[in-house]
Design a protein around this motif. Sequence first.
Motif, mmCIF file in Angstrom:
data_model
loop_
_atom_site.group_PDB
_atom_site.id
_atom_site.type_symbol
_atom_site.label_atom_id
_atom_site.label_comp_id
_atom_site.label_asym_id
_atom_site.label_seq_id
_atom_site.Cartn_x
_atom_site.Cartn_y
_atom_site.Cartn_z
ATOM 1 N N ALA A 183 0.827 -1.210 0.000
ATOM 2 C CA ALA A 183 0.000 0.000 0.000
ATOM 3 C C ALA A 183 0.862 1.261 0.000
ATOM 4 C CB ALA A 183 -0.929 -0.012 1.216
ATOM 5 N N LYS A 184 1.902 1.287 0.803
ATOM 6 C CA LYS A 184 2.743 2.497 0.897
ATOM 7 C C LYS A 184 3.584 2.703 -0.355
ATOM 8 C CE LYS A 184 2.879 2.581 5.941
ATOM 9 N NZ LYS A 184 3.713 2.583 7.160
ATOM 10 N N VAL A 185 4.057 1.630 -0.967
ATOM 11 C CA VAL A 185 4.808 1.772 -2.222
ATOM 12 C C VAL A 185 3.908 2.330 -3.310
ATOM 13 C CG1 VAL A 185 5.971 0.478 -4.052
ATOM 14 C CG2 VAL A 185 6.515 0.010 -1.667
ATOM 15 N N ASN A 186 2.671 1.870 -3.385
ATOM 16 C CA ASN A 186 1.733 2.394 -4.392
ATOM 17 C C ASN A 186 1.434 3.873 -4.153
ATOM 18 O OD1 ASN A 186 1.308 0.169 -6.099
ATOM 19 N ND2 ASN A 186 -0.130 -0.754 -4.645
ATOM 20 N N GLU A 187 1.368 4.279 -2.887
ATOM 21 C CA GLU A 187 1.159 5.699 -2.598
ATOM 22 C C GLU A 187 2.315 6.544 -3.141
ATOM 23 O OE1 GLU A 187 0.638 6.093 1.568
ATOM 24 O OE2 GLU A 187 -1.317 5.082 1.629
ATOM 25 N N LEU A 188 3.528 6.069 -2.965
ATOM 26 C CA LEU A 188 4.688 6.811 -3.470
ATOM 27 C C LEU A 188 4.714 6.836 -4.995
ATOM 28 C CD1 LEU A 188 7.400 5.471 -0.992
ATOM 29 C CD2 LEU A 188 6.295 7.713 -0.950
ATOM 30 N N LEU A 189 4.364 5.714 -5.634
ATOM 31 C CA LEU A 189 4.354 5.664 -7.092
ATOM 32 C C LEU A 189 3.267 6.571 -7.671
ATOM 33 C CD1 LEU A 189 4.861 1.818 -7.613
ATOM 34 C CD2 LEU A 189 6.532 3.619 -8.092
ATOM 35 N N GLU A 190 2.105 6.597 -7.047
ATOM 36 C CA GLU A 190 1.033 7.468 -7.515
ATOM 37 C C GLU A 190 1.381 8.944 -7.293
ATOM 38 O OE1 GLU A 190 -2.474 6.251 -5.530
ATOM 39 O OE2 GLU A 190 -2.591 4.287 -6.531
ATOM 40 N N LYS A 191 2.053 9.212 -6.202
ATOM 41 C CA LYS A 191 2.425 10.600 -5.916
ATOM 42 C C LYS A 191 3.363 11.152 -6.982
ATOM 43 C CE LYS A 191 4.644 13.447 -2.377
ATOM 44 N NZ LYS A 191 5.311 13.443 -1.039
ATOM 45 N N ASP A 192 4.343 10.333 -7.411
ATOM 46 C CA ASP A 192 5.293 10.774 -8.441
ATOM 47 C C ASP A 192 4.818 10.475 -9.851
ATOM 48 O OD1 ASP A 192 6.893 11.666 -6.422
ATOM 49 O OD2 ASP A 192 8.281 9.971 -6.472
ATOM 50 N N ARG A 193 3.637 9.859 -10.003
ATOM 51 C CA ARG A 193 3.003 9.645 -11.309
ATOM 52 C C ARG A 193 3.932 8.862 -12.257
ATOM 53 N NH1 ARG A 193 -1.426 12.937 -11.997
ATOM 54 N NH2 ARG A 193 -1.225 12.808 -14.260
#
Length: 323
Positions: A183-193
């Motif tokens: 979940a946290k890795v996906n948050e970082l990936l979505e944040k940086d698009r």
Amino acid sequence: METNKPQNEPSKFDVYKPSKPKKQPKDPINFKKYWKLILGLSLALIVLLTLFANVYVVKENEYRVVRQFGEVVDIKEDPGLHVKIPFIQSLTTLPKYQMIYDVSEAEINTKDKKRIIIDNYAVWEVVNPRELISNAATIVNAESRMEEFIYSVIRTELGQLDYDEIINDENSSRGSLNDNVTAKVNELLEKDRYGIRVTDVRMKRTDLPAENEQSVYTRMISERDSTAQDYLSQGDAKKREIEAQADREAQEVIATARKEAALIQAEGESEAAKIYNESFSKDPEFYQLYRSLQSYTKTIGEDTVIILPSDSPYARVLTGIME
């Protein structure tokens, strides 16, 4: 004497061969009459070849990226046939299926300042090709950024656990670690698009540095011995409890039985005394004799010496003189 015949004189053994008529030369083809047809066929062939060369197929498990002078102008996601502009547009392919990435081994520090080596893998997919191309450019760059995020999140998560909680299955508290990391890795990936999404992150191996292995094994053996001793102590305590309970119940049963036996015996003796009284009251002299005989059995033994006068009643009974 033989005579020489002329060479051109026919022999009687020669076979007659009729002479073939000479071929007349054909007129040369005049290509000038067909130049329009040839030109038309050539142009049609070139158009067909160009068309076929620029028709492409989009498969179900891929994205086809259409570039024009290096810039992305279209991304085809739906399966089917498509056509690009010849000599102007070019194609690249991105995977649409889920992929597995083996994250490099890394060494982290636990909450109690001890080192541990972890080995993970990630299942991921491309969800937005345009963002991936815009911010990561290539699949390799996207995987590199994903690996950095995974390492960072796992280092943070395991850094909140003690060394014993990680290596000891009984006291482990990392049951939801994989879900939290994903979940946290996906948050970082979505944040940086970056246009990718991690489906799952799994810890496939947890190792110890070589210098720590022996000390950890020794500690684990000590903990297992301590646990075994606790089990033995609990077993002995349970055994003593069961034995005490059994002894208590046995004493209660014996006491109850003795009480009941005493009551029965008392009732029997009472009944016997009653019968004796009724019997002896009918003949007092017999009762007196019976009592005397009972006293004899108690006073006279094998080594008993009795001195009696010859005229005493006792002596007379022993000697058989009843008068």
